[in-house]
Design an enzyme around this catalytic site. Structure first.
Site, short mmCIF file in Angstrom:
data_model
loop_
_atom_site.label_atom_id
_atom_site.label_comp_id
_atom_site.label_asym_id
_atom_site.label_seq_id
_atom_site.Cartn_x
_atom_site.Cartn_y
_atom_site.Cartn_z
N SER A 43 0.84 -1.21 0.00
CA SER A 43 0.00 0.00 0.00
C SER A 43 0.87 1.25 0.00
CB SER A 43 -0.89 0.01 1.25
OG SER A 43 -1.48 1.28 1.42
N TYR B 222 -2.50 -1.58 10.01
CA TYR B 222 -2.54 -1.80 8.56
C TYR B 222 -1.19 -1.46 7.93
CZ TYR B 222 -4.01 -0.93 3.69
OH TYR B 222 -4.13 -0.94 2.32
N1 LIG Z 1 -8.36 0.64 -2.64
C1 LIG Z 1 -7.28 1.31 -2.33
O1 LIG Z 1 -7.22 2.54 -2.46
C2 LIG Z 1 -6.04 0.60 -1.85
C3 LIG Z 1 -4.91 1.36 -1.59
C4 LIG Z 1 -3.76 0.73 -1.15
C5 LIG Z 1 -3.74 -0.64 -0.99
N2 LIG Z 1 -4.85 -1.37 -1.24
C6 LIG Z 1 -4.78 -2.81 -1.04
O2 LIG Z 1 -5.32 -3.48 -2.15
C7 LIG Z 1 -5.88 -4.72 -1.72
C8 LIG Z 1 -7.32 -4.83 -2.20
O3 LIG Z 1 -8.05 -3.76 -1.62
P1 LIG Z 1 -9.50 -3.38 -2.14
O4 LIG Z 1 -9.48 -1.93 -2.36
O5 LIG Z 1 -9.92 -4.28 -3.24
O6 LIG Z 1 -10.31 -3.64 -0.80
P2 LIG Z 1 -11.65 -4.50 -0.57
O7 LIG Z 1 -12.02 -4.34 0.86
O8 LIG Z 1 -12.63 -4.16 -1.62
O9 LIG Z 1 -11.14 -5.99 -0.83
C9 LIG Z 1 -10.56 -6.80 0.16
C10 LIG Z 1 -11.17 -8.18 0.05
O10 LIG Z 1 -10.62 -9.00 1.10
C11 LIG Z 1 -11.67 -9.80 1.62
N3 LIG Z 1 -11.39 -10.19 2.99
C12 LIG Z 1 -11.22 -9.39 4.07
N4 LIG Z 1 -11.10 -10.13 5.19
C13 LIG Z 1 -11.20 -11.43 4.80
C14 LIG Z 1 -11.17 -12.67 5.50
N5 LIG Z 1 -11.05 -12.73 6.83
N6 LIG Z 1 -11.30 -13.82 4.78
C15 LIG Z 1 -11.46 -13.78 3.44
N7 LIG Z 1 -11.49 -12.63 2.74
C16 LIG Z 1 -11.37 -11.47 3.40
C17 LIG Z 1 -12.90 -8.88 1.58
O11 LIG Z 1 -14.11 -9.60 1.65
C18 LIG Z 1 -12.70 -8.16 0.25
O12 LIG Z 1 -13.36 -8.81 -0.80
C19 LIG Z 1 -5.74 -4.75 -0.20
O13 LIG Z 1 -4.58 -5.46 0.15
C20 LIG Z 1 -5.59 -3.29 0.15
O14 LIG Z 1 -4.88 -3.11 1.37
C21 LIG Z 1 -6.02 -0.78 -1.66
#
Ligand SMILES: NC(=O)c1ccc[n+]([C@@H]2O[C@H](COP(=O)([O-])OP(=O)(O)OC[C@H]3O[C@@H](n4cnc5c(N)ncnc54)[C@H](O)[C@@H]3O)[C@@H](O)[C@H]2O)c1
Length: 248
Positions: free
Chosen positions: A140, A153
């Site tokens: 991230s 996080y």
């Molecule tokens: N969206 C952003 O701006 C952003 C920025 C930096 C990093 N990220 C990273 O990108 C990745 C994806 O993020 P996203 O934006 O798609 O978020 P999101 O919350 O939409 O997706 C995360 C997924 O993980 C699943 N999950 C969470 N806990 C779980 C568990 N205990 N068992 C099984 N599944 C579980 C959720 O159901 C969800 O579908 C993550 O690692 C996040 O940290 C996202």
């Protein structure tokens, strides 16, 4: 990606869905692990007709690490091993550092880091035997600083970069590459933790060199790049996909 089997945690999420569709379209078989029923249903619906048999969904709670290991052993045996692992699932609670209990901190590490460790331990013997593997850890932009109230996080995302480098060194001789992607700010559920959405969007666009919001497709293509056979000479790296917000 034809013939490749990809294990993808959190595949039903905001960034995961589009990436899964791209990988399927490129011929891979994606095993999607998630625990959100509504998001899983949306993923299954979106994947329909895009490649019969190329999506397997396993409703799995990553918090149960022994259960995860048993599930992965069964999936790997059923599908003849796993070629690519994408450690993507994450939770992102937000509050001041002093308000987190140690149990809350540890729970974030369990989902964001330890589940990835279990996944890699389950699949890496098969990768070693095949002489091929791709591991992609999703870090991230928050690791670059600039955000308060996200300490568990951010710690978890730093751990993933550390593991990326340690695994890259250890698994390289077996033809297994390990890289990380650090997304910038993408308008998914992860962004809903910010209390002032319009102000946040203005801040993001000011900070980025590219003056549009990032899309899931931007992340999808970066993941597909690292997952490809052709990326075999790149390992231990972290790719910033953030519209030029931070540069390194
Ligand atoms: N969206 C952003 O701006 C952003 C920025 C930096 C990093 N990220 C990273 O990108 C990745 C994806 O993020 P996203 O934006 O798609 O978020 P999101 O919350 O939409 O997706 C995360 C997924 O993980 C699943 N999950 C969470 N806990 C779980 C568990 N205990 N068992 C099984 N599944 C579980 C959720 O159901 C969800 O579908 C993550 O690692 C996040 O940290 C996202």
């Amino acid at each position: 990606m034809k013939g490749r089997t990809i294990l993808y945690t959190g595949a039903a999420g905001g960034l995961g869905l589009d990436t899964t569709l791209l990988l399927i379209e490129r011929g891979a078989h994606v095993i999607a692990l998630d625990n959100d029923d509504a998001k899983i249903a949306a993923l299954v619906a979106a994947a329909e007709g895009r490649g019969p048999g190329r999506l397997t969904v396993s409703r799995t709670d990553l918090a149960d690490l022994p259960g995860l290991r048993a599930t992965l052993d069964a999936l790997a045996a059923r599908h003849g091993g796993i070629d690519v692992v994408i450690n993507n699932a994450a939770i992102y609670p937000s509050k001041p550092f002093e308000d987190y209990t140690i149990e809350e901190h540890q729970f974030v590490q369990r989902i964001n880091v330890d589940a990835g460790i279990v996944a890699v331990q389950a699949v890496v013997p098969g990768m070693r035997a095949k002489g091929f593997g791709r591991i992609v850890n999703i870090s991230s932009i928050t690791l670059s600083g600039g955000w308060a109230n996200l300490s568990p996080y951010v710690a978890s995302k730093g751990a993933l970069v550390g593991l990326t480098r340690a695994w890259a060194r250890e698994f390289g001789p077996w033809g297994v590459t390990v890289n990380a992607i650090a997304p910038g700010a993408f308008p998914t559920d992860a962004e809903k933790i910010h209390p002032d959405p319009e102000g946040y969007e203005r801040m993001v666009l000011d900070a980025q060199a590219i003056k549009r919001r990032g899309t899931a497709s931007d992340i999808a293509h970066a993941i597909a790049f690292f997952a490809a056979d052709e990326a075999g000479f790149i390992t231990g790296q972290t790719l910033q996909v953030n519209g030029g917000w931070t540069m390194s």
